[in-house]
Design an enzyme around this catalytic site. Structure first.
Site, mmCIF file in Angstrom:
data_model
loop_
_atom_site.group_PDB
_atom_site.id
_atom_site.type_symbol
_atom_site.label_atom_id
_atom_site.label_comp_id
_atom_site.label_asym_id
_atom_site.label_seq_id
_atom_site.Cartn_x
_atom_site.Cartn_y
_atom_site.Cartn_z
ATOM 1 N N ASP A 1 -9.815 -4.244 -5.636
ATOM 2 C CA ASP A 1 -9.304 -3.526 -4.467
ATOM 3 C C ASP A 1 -10.175 -2.291 -4.222
ATOM 4 O O ASP A 1 -10.213 -1.377 -5.055
ATOM 5 C CB ASP A 1 -7.854 -3.105 -4.725
ATOM 6 C CG ASP A 1 -7.176 -2.533 -3.497
ATOM 7 O OD1 ASP A 1 -7.843 -1.863 -2.692
ATOM 8 O OD2 ASP A 1 -5.954 -2.728 -3.358
ATOM 9 N N SER B 1 0.844 -1.198 0.000
ATOM 10 C CA SER B 1 0.000 0.000 0.000
ATOM 11 C C SER B 1 0.883 1.253 0.000
ATOM 12 O O SER B 1 1.679 1.441 -0.908
ATOM 13 C CB SER B 1 -0.960 -0.054 1.187
ATOM 14 O OG SER B 1 -2.003 0.867 1.037
ATOM 15 N N HIS C 1 -7.736 -5.398 -0.771
ATOM 16 C CA HIS C 1 -6.597 -4.540 -0.467
ATOM 17 C C HIS C 1 -5.709 -5.223 0.562
ATOM 18 O O HIS C 1 -6.123 -5.475 1.696
ATOM 19 C CB HIS C 1 -7.062 -3.186 0.067
ATOM 20 C CG HIS C 1 -5.945 -2.198 0.214
ATOM 21 N ND1 HIS C 1 -5.379 -1.541 -0.857
ATOM 22 C CD2 HIS C 1 -5.259 -1.776 1.313
ATOM 23 C CE1 HIS C 1 -4.413 -0.749 -0.442
ATOM 24 N NE2 HIS C 1 -4.315 -0.878 0.878
#
Length: 320
Positions: free
Chosen positions: A267, A140, A296
């Protein structure tokens, strides 16, 4: 032409949709702590970064970078560390400034483009570990940081840095911020903002003349927070300037080391600007894979000794 058009990953049938595939690992995955030797890295500006190592004297070292408002103890960091150790890597995980158990010393904190801190960690590793090669893995925000680091000054990278893998990366920060501001993502946005507001209140206690808490409780989006705090604290004009300068997508064409990005098509954090297929199709080094499912930083898998697909995939790429 390293655009990977067919991904082998399939989420478990009982985890339908991107939200379930995101939430289940975050809430229910339990991974034993693999990185155990703690160390504090003092920085030239008077601040510090906390590190943890898993060391067996291996010649390959992996450096792991976590996501927004996470830390090195989170499940996907320790799960990846365990997979690496099983296959003969040493591991260095690090907490971004302000993400450990103790607040960092300066007004500034971490942000999506703070590659100088990743460089400090890499340099420290090179000076204190006998590794012949270093691989970088980011998740991320930590993935955005990793990819930006590889592409912004590719000729200045240490020769020991060999490969990289990133998962669930908001390659276009403005696009991702808009996606997270939608009603269907309100639960994630508010969870992030609770933690981010707490950090600003802590900064106010340390720097009462430099932080204004007026209206903090009313902030509901990343744009509002980054306009008010992230951008001015870290030297950007506003949220748009911060997002534009630190989105890693613009740096992907300049990457010159074998690098894999995996972003699930479902996601919930990512908008259309976060799927850089064109960059991969025209690159010799940058690989992009987009499984239909995974959520995610999810990519759950079962029946493999607790190892998630993301860990298996990363080690497959790093070992190739």
């Amino acid at each position: 032409m390293p655009l990977i058009r067919e991904s082998l990953y399939r989420s478990p049938s009982w985890l339908p949709g991107g939200h379930a595939q995101t939430i289940y690992p975050a809430l229910f995955r339990r991974v034993p702590r693999v990185t155990r030797r703690a160390e504090r890295l003092e920085l030239p500006d008077g601040d510090f970064i906390d590190l943890e190592w898993a060391e067996q004297g291996n010649s390959r070292l992996a450096i792991l970078s976590h996501g927004l408002e996470a830390d090195l103890k989170t499940g996907y960091i320790q799960g990846m560390a365990a997979a690496l150790v099983r296959r003969g890597w040493d591991v260095l995980a690090w907490n971004f400034r302000g993400c450990g158990d103790e607040p960092n010393r300066l007004l500034r904190m971490y942000h999506s483009g703070a590659t100088e801190d990743l460089q400090a960690v890499v340099s420290h590793a090179l000076g204190n570990h006998p590794a012949e090669s270093i691989d970088l893995i980011g998740f991320s925000l930590g993935g955005n940081l990793t990819l930006k680091y590889l592409g912004e000054n590719p000729t200045d990278l240490p020769p020991e840095v060999r490969r990289a893998v990133a998962f669930s990366v908001p390659c276009d920060l403005a696009c991702s911020s808009r996606e997270l501001a939608t009603a269907s993502n309100r639960i994630y946005m508010e969870r992030f903002l609770v933690a981010m507001r707490a950090k600003i209140r802590a900064k106010d206690r340390l720097f009462p003349d430099e932080v204004d808490l007026t209206g903090l409780a009313d902030i509901r989006t990343f744009q509002e927070f980054d306009d008010r705090y992230t951008a001015p604290i870290h030297g950007f004009k506003n949220a748009a300037d911060y997002w534009e300068k630190n989105s890693c997508r613009q740096f992907l064409p300049h990457i010159t080391l074998p690098t894999l990005l995996v972003n699930a098509a479902n996601d919930p954090f990512l908008g259309p600007g976060c799927y850089p297929g064109e960059e991969a199709a025209s690159s010799e080094f940058f690989h992009f894979e987009s499984p239909a499912t995974g959520g995610h930083v999810g990519f759950a898998a079962f029946g493999n000794g607790g190892e998630y697909w993301s860990e298996t995939r990363a080690l497959e790429f790093l070992g190739s």
